[in-house]
Scaffold this active site. Sequence first.
Site, PDB file in Angstrom:
ATOM      1  N   PHE A   1      55.449  28.909  78.722  1.00 39.18           N
ATOM      2  CA  PHE A   1      55.775  29.431  77.394  1.00 39.18           C
ATOM      3  C   PHE A   1      54.521  29.986  76.742  1.00 39.18           C
ATOM      4  CE2 PHE A   1      58.905  26.269  78.385  1.00 39.18           C
ATOM      5  CZ  PHE A   1      60.094  26.682  77.785  1.00 39.18           C
TER       6      PHE A   1
ATOM      7  N   THR B   1      58.372  25.935  83.526  1.00 34.97           N
ATOM      8  CA  THR B   1      58.445  27.199  82.788  1.00 34.97           C
ATOM      9  C   THR B   1      57.187  27.316  81.933  1.00 34.97           C
ATOM     10  OG1 THR B   1      60.856  27.320  82.769  1.00 34.97           O
ATOM     11  CG2 THR B   1      59.696  28.527  81.047  1.00 34.97           C
TER      12      THR B   1
END
Length: 197
Positions: free
Chosen positions: A190, A188
């Site tokens: 960020f 992921t």
Amino acid sequence: MTNPVVTQSMHPAWPRVAFQGEAGAFSEMAIRQHWPDGADAIACHTFIEAVQRVCEQAVDFAVIPVENAIAGLVRPAHDAMHEAGDRLQSCGEVRVPIHLCLMAPHGASLAGLREVRSHAVALAQCRLFFARHEWLISMPHADTAGAARDVAEWGDRTRGAVASESAAARYGLEIIAHHIQDIPHNWTRFVVLQRRS
């Protein structure tokens, strides 16, 4: 607005960083990765709350997930940033490996589980696992670590959660299956947000 939960005692030299979720969330891991020397991670219930705290200068930064290798864009996070408009600016990025685990109270088994909770984006990363285990009902939760906390509090061996290994350790849950995400090299991305000068 609810009071933030500080996941670590305040240190005067450390930045105050808001994130969505509970202690043990992947966003908290992103904070630890971006600030290895220390940061006060402040848990917020929603992305909007985390972003708003930066706008109000209640914190120095927010760390927000924007993209996942499997699930794509994290739409609620983008919506929260869009709502903040030009009050915020990006000042960094961090990419965190995401290894999702199925966890439950001690003594639970995969065959005995019926209901599994996690953030909708995390559940979307485990479609193949749920397709292979059709008796498991996936149920969205506000966040991964919060799902683990709730499952631990309920103590029901038919209920499990999908979250990180650190969430399992933090809330005293037993890991029933490791790396249940659809692809092994899951991640992921960020963004680190701060108030625009």
